[in-house]
Scaffold this active site. Structure first.
Site, short mmCIF file in Angstrom:
data_model
loop_
_atom_site.label_atom_id
_atom_site.label_comp_id
_atom_site.label_asym_id
_atom_site.label_seq_id
_atom_site.Cartn_x
_atom_site.Cartn_y
_atom_site.Cartn_z
N ASP A 71 1.85 6.50 1.37
CA ASP A 71 1.08 5.27 1.58
C ASP A 71 -0.38 5.62 1.33
O ASP A 71 -0.80 6.75 1.59
CB ASP A 71 1.28 4.72 3.00
CG ASP A 71 0.50 5.50 4.03
OD1 ASP A 71 0.97 6.60 4.38
OD2 ASP A 71 -0.57 5.04 4.44
N LYS A 80 4.37 2.16 15.68
CA LYS A 80 3.30 3.02 16.20
C LYS A 80 3.65 3.60 17.58
O LYS A 80 2.99 3.32 18.59
CB LYS A 80 1.97 2.25 16.28
CG LYS A 80 1.62 1.44 15.04
CD LYS A 80 0.96 2.27 13.95
CE LYS A 80 1.15 1.74 12.55
NZ LYS A 80 0.96 0.37 12.21
N ASP A 127 0.82 -1.22 0.00
CA ASP A 127 0.00 0.00 0.00
C ASP A 127 0.85 1.26 0.00
O ASP A 127 0.41 2.32 0.42
CB ASP A 127 -0.95 0.00 1.20
CG ASP A 127 -0.21 0.02 2.53
OD1 ASP A 127 1.01 -0.25 2.55
OD2 ASP A 127 -0.85 0.32 3.55
#
Ligand code: GDD
Ligand code: MG
Length: 367
Positions: free
Chosen positions: A217, A157, A106
């Protein structure tokens, strides 16, 4: 050279665009997203490509087949249950016998893979990770490197207070085959949360390959829209040669009184009516019909979209077979799923997302 592309995720954040298709197949400049990624790899001599997939695989396989049409050799590895980013690569281990690329399915980039491979070999790294600067690292994997460019820490993250650099994992790796020994077979495993931290613990060399080249992305509709705009505006020249003009597909009819300002891409067999204004960057998929006096600015339309008289579309996305009836207005960041019908005289709020097949009655929404 070889590459594994991870095309497993469902693309939930791209909904409603991915309700009936996968992220890999959403059209970008009227071609499936994955086609751009394959072209990018091919441009760097990577022609032996494995697609690691777990969601709607037949859709992709039906379109790309063995890759001959694109000048690459494609193999498919299907997971019965999603195996995670590393598990999916382990699943293709028998096909991987030399250093190979791994790409998140992606992302699209103009990062120099040829130079990256050269640095990887020079550094004798077990893994190299392409790094790109972003504004908000908290939604990515943050990669800290030392003065020699070797990775010292990987935090997926991170919380805001854990962010020490804006360089993130661009989702492009070079991996030595022996790294696969660290990945358990047939068990969901992630590079980002398990394999990279483990390699660091074992003192294996991971090289960071920072690049300022184009990178994006397509995690959200906003970024999907931006990618279409960026390519059309020539921001990633080796991925798409922008003409800066108006490109019209075969069999399209454009009324002479229509005013079309670059950069605009119009697919095959479109019909553009009198007095229509189209202002780039904008993309119309094949077989779209735009009626008299409509205005399209910065929008991306998929195939077979019907735009009624005096409709205004601005920086929005309309998926296949959607219809916007006369005098309706669809403003910034709205996303209409496949076959959505916006009845006449509606004015949607910015950022409205409408699921496929939904019909909005005439004049029922006004802002
Ligand atoms: N085959 C397969 N199987 N592919 C998978 C699986 C799986 O089980 N899970 C995820 N993928 C694919 C996704 O389709 C996507 O192309 C890629 O792996 C990364 O997964 P995402 O779900 O998109 O992760 P992310 O965007 O939150 O984070 C990743 O990408 C960032 C860059 O865009 C991480 O790699 C981050 O570290 C990175 O910064
Ligand atoms: Mg992602």
């Amino acid at each position: 050279m070889k590459a594994v592309i991870l095309v497993g995720g469902e693309g939930t954040r791209l909904r409603p665009l991915t309700c009936n298709t996968t992220k890999a197949m959403v059209p970008v400049l009227n071609k499936p997203f994955l086609e751009h990624l394959l072209g990018y790899l091919k441009g760097h001599g990577v022609t032996d490509i494995i697609l690691a997939m777990s969601y709607l695989p037949h859709h992709i396989q039906g379109h790309f087949g063995d890759g001959t049409k694109m000048g690459v050799r494609l193999s498919y590895r299907i997971e019965e249950e999603p195996l995670g980013t590393a598990g999916a690569v382990k699943n293709a281990e028998d096909l991987l016998d030399e250093p190979f690329f791994v790409l998140n399915g992606d992302i699209l980039a103009d990062i120099d893979l040829t130079a990256m491979m050269r640095h990887h070999r020079q550094a004798k790294a077990k893994v190299s990770i392409a790094l790109t600067p972003v504004e908000d690292p908290t939604i990515y994997g943050v990669v800290e490197t030392d003065a020699q460019g070797m990775v010292v820490r990987f935090v997926e993250k991170p919380k805001r207070e854990e962010v020490t650099t804006n360089m993130i994992n661009a989702g492009i790796y070079i991996v030595e085959p022996e790294v696969l020994d660290y990945i358990p077979p047939a068990k969901p495993t992630m590079f980002e949360r398990y394999v990279f931290p483990l390699l660091l613990e074992k003192d294996e060399a991971i090289l960071g390959y920072p690049s300022e080249s184009y990178w994006i992305d397509i995690g959200t509709p906003e970024k999907y829209l931006r990618l279409n705009h960026d390519l059309l505006l020539g921001k990633a020249p080796s991925l798409f040669k922008a003409t800066g003009g108006v490109q019209t597909g075969d069999g399209s009819q454009i009324n002479p009184s229509a005013n079309i300002k670059a950069s605009v891409l119009i697919g095959e067999e479109c019909v553009i009516g009198p007095g229509v204004e189209i202002k780039g960057p904008a993309i119309l998929g094949p077989k779209c019909e735009v009626d008299e006096g409509a205005t399209i600015e910065g929008a991306v339309l998929w195939d077979n979209v019907r735009v009624g008289k005096k409709v205004i579309l601005r920086n929005c996305i309309a998926a296949s077979h959607s219809e916007i009836h006369e005098e309706s207005e669809v403003p910034d960041n709205c996303v209409l799923g496949d076959k959505v019908v916006v009845g006449k005289n509606n004015k949607l709020a910015q950022g409205t997302r409408i699921r496929p097949d939904k019909r909005i009655a005439p004049g029922s929404i006004s802002f």
